[in-house]
Design a protein around this motif. Structure first.
Motif, PDB file in Angstrom:
ATOM      1  N   ARG A 129      34.730  40.605  40.506  1.00 43.29           N
ATOM      2  CA  ARG A 129      35.692  39.602  40.065  1.00 43.29           C
ATOM      3  C   ARG A 129      36.031  38.553  41.117  1.00 43.29           C
ATOM      4  N   GLN A 140      43.253  36.539  37.477  1.00 45.31           N
ATOM      5  CA  GLN A 140      41.815  36.780  37.433  1.00 45.31           C
ATOM      6  C   GLN A 140      41.124  35.574  36.815  1.00 45.31           C
ATOM      7  N   ASP A 144      35.233  40.201  32.920  1.00 45.87           N
ATOM      8  CA  ASP A 144      34.282  41.293  33.117  1.00 45.87           C
ATOM      9  C   ASP A 144      33.268  41.361  31.991  1.00 45.87           C
TER      10      ASP A 144
END
Length: 258
Positions: A129, A140, A144
């Motif tokens: 990440r 973030q 993912d």
């Protein structure tokens, strides 16, 4: 590894760590810090033993090779995208020749443009990440490529909040995309702005799997140099058991050069 870097417009403070952790016998992660091109990459190998370590090394070495000649910001992004595809083919070939059934790597990339339009581009394949810390909040920037993430995304698109999070979490480490798996690979790219005072974190799942988001955020909120933040993060990973290899890069964007 701790070092400072001055761009033409902004001062960058950089620290990186890569460790096998407390349980694993070897470290299958690799980290790339390219100061001249302001490119940062964390690759997390999978496949066990030498196969995983070799896969992540191929990812970082291909990106480093792509940056051997100077180019503009957009050119760097294109070269790195091409390098990830080249790494994909190299890993597939290596696995076939070595007899590895599953050999692959994640890739999380941060590319800073502190010269032209003060922006950054993030890229990722797999579950490593990139985060940005700004105004006390850690966000973030990458999504993912895991089965759990895809299940949540589909549920959200259908207007449903999944009531079976525990079962979804069971698939949190099942990758839907990796460098070296499948006939082709596609990295997701995102452009974000840079502001003075921003800090970025590029990391493998060995970090965020051992340290919850609030604890990572507080490590940045405590302030200090990139090296101090890195030390806090490493201490928290170890306290969390460090069951996996963990690798990360901290990049702080300072004030303009005088």
């Amino acid at each position: 590894m701790f070092e400072r870097l001055k761009s033409r417009l902004f001062r960058l403070d950089i620290a990186s760590r890569s460790d096998r952790g407390l349980v694993r016998a070897d470290n299958q992660d690799h980290v790339l810090v390219n100061r001249r091109s302001t490119v940062f990459c964390v690759a997390d190998g999978m496949g066990g033993g030498e196969g995983g370590a070799q896969a992540s090394d191929i990812v970082c070495s291909e990106i480093a090779s792509a940056l051997s000649r100077r180019t503009g910001f957009s050119g760097r992004v294109r070269k790195i995208d091409d390098a990830i595809r080249t790494a994909h083919e190299r890993i597939r070939k290596f696995a076939a020749e070595a007899g590895y059934r599953q050999m692959a790597s994640t890739a999380a990339v941060l590319i800073l443009d502190c010269i032209d339009d003060l922006s950054a581009v993030t890229g990722n394949v797999g579950d490593s990440r990139v985060y940005r810390f700004r105004d006390g909040k850690l966000v973030q920037l990458t999504r993912d490529h895991t089965m759990a993430c895809e299940m949540r995304r589909k549920a959200s698109a259908q207007g449903m909040r999944p009531a079976f999070d525990a079962r979804i979490d069971h698939f949190s480490h099942v990758l839907t995309r990796a460098v070296g798996i499948g006939s082709s690979v596609k990295a997701d790219w995102r452009k974000v702005e840079i502001a003075e005072g921003d800090a970025f974190l590029v990391c493998s799942d060995g970090l965020y799997g051992a340290v919850d988001a609030e604890s990572v955020q507080s490590a940045f909120a405590a302030g200090g140099r990139a090296a101090e933040i890195a030390e806090r993060l490493a201490e928290r990973v170890v306290k969390g058991g460090a069951e996996d290899n963990y690798s990360f890069i901290v990049v702080k964007v300072g004030g303009r050069k005088a």
